[in-house]
Design an enzyme around this catalytic site. Structure first.
Site, PDB file in Angstrom:
ATOM      1  N   LYS A 166      11.370   2.732 -12.064  1.00  0.00           N
ATOM      2  CA  LYS A 166      12.540   3.244 -12.780  1.00  0.00           C
ATOM      3  C   LYS A 166      13.685   3.584 -11.831  1.00  0.00           C
ATOM      4  O   LYS A 166      14.727   4.068 -12.253  1.00  0.00           O
ATOM      5  CB  LYS A 166      12.164   4.506 -13.570  1.00  0.00           C
ATOM      6  CG  LYS A 166      11.020   4.317 -14.555  1.00  0.00           C
ATOM      7  CD  LYS A 166      10.638   5.654 -15.183  1.00  0.00           C
ATOM      8  CE  LYS A 166       9.430   5.519 -16.096  1.00  0.00           C
ATOM      9  NZ  LYS A 166       9.014   6.829 -16.661  1.00  0.00           N
ATOM     10  N   ARG A 204       0.592   2.769   1.202  1.00  0.00           N
ATOM     11  CA  ARG A 204       0.964   1.447   1.695  1.00  0.00           C
ATOM     12  C   ARG A 204       2.309   1.102   1.087  1.00  0.00           C
ATOM     13  O   ARG A 204       2.544   1.332  -0.097  1.00  0.00           O
ATOM     14  CB  ARG A 204      -0.069   0.385   1.319  1.00  0.00           C
ATOM     15  CG  ARG A 204       0.418  -1.040   1.574  1.00  0.00           C
ATOM     16  CD  ARG A 204      -0.677  -2.064   1.434  1.00  0.00           C
ATOM     17  NE  ARG A 204      -1.634  -1.971   2.532  1.00  0.00           N
ATOM     18  CZ  ARG A 204      -2.655  -2.804   2.700  1.00  0.00           C
ATOM     19  NH1 ARG A 204      -2.846  -3.787   1.839  1.00  0.00           N
ATOM     20  NH2 ARG A 204      -3.476  -2.646   3.726  1.00  0.00           N
ATOM     21  N   ARG A 214      -9.414  -3.980  -0.099  1.00  0.00           N
ATOM     22  CA  ARG A 214     -10.321  -3.297   0.807  1.00  0.00           C
ATOM     23  C   ARG A 214      -9.800  -1.942   1.265  1.00  0.00           C
ATOM     24  O   ARG A 214     -10.534  -0.956   1.255  1.00  0.00           O
ATOM     25  CB  ARG A 214     -10.577  -4.182   2.050  1.00  0.00           C
ATOM     26  CG  ARG A 214     -11.662  -5.221   1.857  1.00  0.00           C
ATOM     27  CD  ARG A 214     -11.399  -6.430   2.725  1.00  0.00           C
ATOM     28  NE  ARG A 214     -10.142  -7.063   2.337  1.00  0.00           N
ATOM     29  CZ  ARG A 214     -10.034  -7.890   1.283  1.00  0.00           C
ATOM     30  NH1 ARG A 214     -11.085  -8.176   0.567  1.00  0.00           N
ATOM     31  NH2 ARG A 214      -8.864  -8.415   0.968  1.00  0.00           N
ATOM     32  N   THR A 215      -8.529  -1.882   1.669  1.00  0.00           N
ATOM     33  CA  THR A 215      -8.005  -0.627   2.201  1.00  0.00           C
ATOM     34  C   THR A 215      -8.018   0.455   1.130  1.00  0.00           C
ATOM     35  O   THR A 215      -8.483   1.574   1.359  1.00  0.00           O
ATOM     36  CB  THR A 215      -6.576  -0.821   2.742  1.00  0.00           C
ATOM     37  OG1 THR A 215      -6.595  -1.811   3.763  1.00  0.00           O
ATOM     38  CG2 THR A 215      -6.038   0.478   3.319  1.00  0.00           C
ATOM     39  N   HIS A 231      -0.738  -0.785  10.929  1.00  0.00           N
ATOM     40  CA  HIS A 231      -1.875  -0.577  10.018  1.00  0.00           C
ATOM     41  C   HIS A 231      -2.935   0.183  10.813  1.00  0.00           C
ATOM     42  O   HIS A 231      -3.981  -0.359  11.169  1.00  0.00           O
ATOM     43  CB  HIS A 231      -2.406  -1.925   9.546  1.00  0.00           C
ATOM     44  CG  HIS A 231      -3.270  -1.862   8.329  1.00  0.00           C
ATOM     45  ND1 HIS A 231      -3.778  -0.678   7.826  1.00  0.00           N
ATOM     46  CD2 HIS A 231      -3.720  -2.840   7.500  1.00  0.00           C
ATOM     47  CE1 HIS A 231      -4.513  -0.940   6.759  1.00  0.00           C
ATOM     48  NE2 HIS A 231      -4.486  -2.243   6.537  1.00  0.00           N
TER      49      HIS A 231
END
Length: 302
Positions: A78, A99, A49-50, A127
């Site tokens: 890496k 995120r 959703r975000t 958040h």
């Protein structure tokens, strides 16, 4: 406001400005305000959703999106440092939405001060964009933010959405009921925040009819398997609270059920077609709120 890292940085006036702008976008979401702008979405942790609502927000405002939804496909796999990743992507983008699984990652990225950083969740910490869409949903369903009684139910230990919501609501004289098993109770620092800001709260492990009947907002959360080191502990608490339709008997007319989603069983399917269910509309409100956030950090007015 160049960066949105934490809900703590916002005053009541800034919150209201972002919500008012989101209301304008709900009336007219398709505009050309981000034409010529590139937004990078860097998701080092899974999201549906975000990520999709941020990317839709950019597309509906005529901007362009670059980035990744799986860190395994990026150079971090890496061994590239977060500093180098942010510094490189800042060469190509006007805003970075990120995120990350580490608490404080967004703050660190913002301190590099290359381009605006929007925190889309950092570990169990913050958040802020979810909090703003929660505030938008509360105001829209209740007619106001002031004086609401809110029950936070479920994973209150690891739930960054509930931690942020407490801070965001602090400006608007709320009352909270914290409902959780002992293993997942609200962290002391969050309760200390309530005490310091004269926010009344009660704490219980009993998800009783009295709790449901006495609140304006019932904010359900899932128990987050990914936050547990001990999976046996997760198994013990994962289904401790399940809201079903019968439990809504006698609730207030204005009660609305929110959930940051995804749900994993803590809200039964028979709740979905009740007047109290609002979690799908809540997710839709994320589009308008995130459009407003992007304009806020870029200094753009609709």
């Amino acid at each position: 406001m160049k960066h949105l890292v934490s809900i703590n940085q916002l005053s009541a006036e800034q919150i209201i400005r972002i919500l008012d702008r989101a209301a304008l976008f709900e009336k007219n979401p398709n505009q050309r305000l981000l034409e010529g702008k590139v937004v990078a979405t860097l998701f080092f942790e899974p999201s549906t959703r975000t990520r999709l609502s941020f990317e839709t927000a950019v597309n509906r405002l005529s901007g362009r999106v670059i980035g990744f939804s799986d860190a395994a496909t990026s150079s971090s796999s890496k061994g590239e440092s977060l500093k180098d990743t942010i510094s490189m992507v800042a060469n190509y983008a006007d805003v970075i939405v990120m995120r990350h699984f580490l608490e404080g990652a967004a703050l660190y990225a913002s301190e590099l001060d290359r381009v605006p950083i929007v925190n889309a969740g950092d570990g169990a910490n913050q958040h802020p964009s979810q909090t703003l869409l929660d505030l938008y949903s509360i105001r829209k369903t209740q007619g106001q933010l002031e004086g609401r009684t809110i029950a936070l139910v479920g994973d209150l230990k690891y739930g960054r959405t509930v931690h942020s919501l407490i801070v965001g609501m602090a400006h608007f004289c709320p009352r909270f009921i914290f409902v959780s098993p002992p293993e997942l109770r609200m962290p002391e620092e969050c309760k200390d925040f309530c005490r310091q800001h004269d926010i009344p709260f009660t704490e219980t492990s009993d998800f009783s009819p009295e709790v449901i009947q006495g609140v304006d907002i019932l904010y359900m959360t899932r128990v987050q398997r990914e936050r547990f080191v001990d999976l046996e502990e997760y198994e013990r608490v994962k289904n401790v609270y399940v809201l079903n339709r019968e439990m809504l008997t006698g609730c207030r007319d204005n009660l609305r059920i929110l959930h940051p989603l995804p749900r994993v069983g803590e809200i039964a399917l028979d709740v979905d077609d009740t007047p109290q269910a609002y979690y799908i509309q809540q997710a839709q409100n994320g589009l308008y709120t995130r459009q407003s956030i992007l304009c806020e950090v870029l200094g753009i007015e609709p």
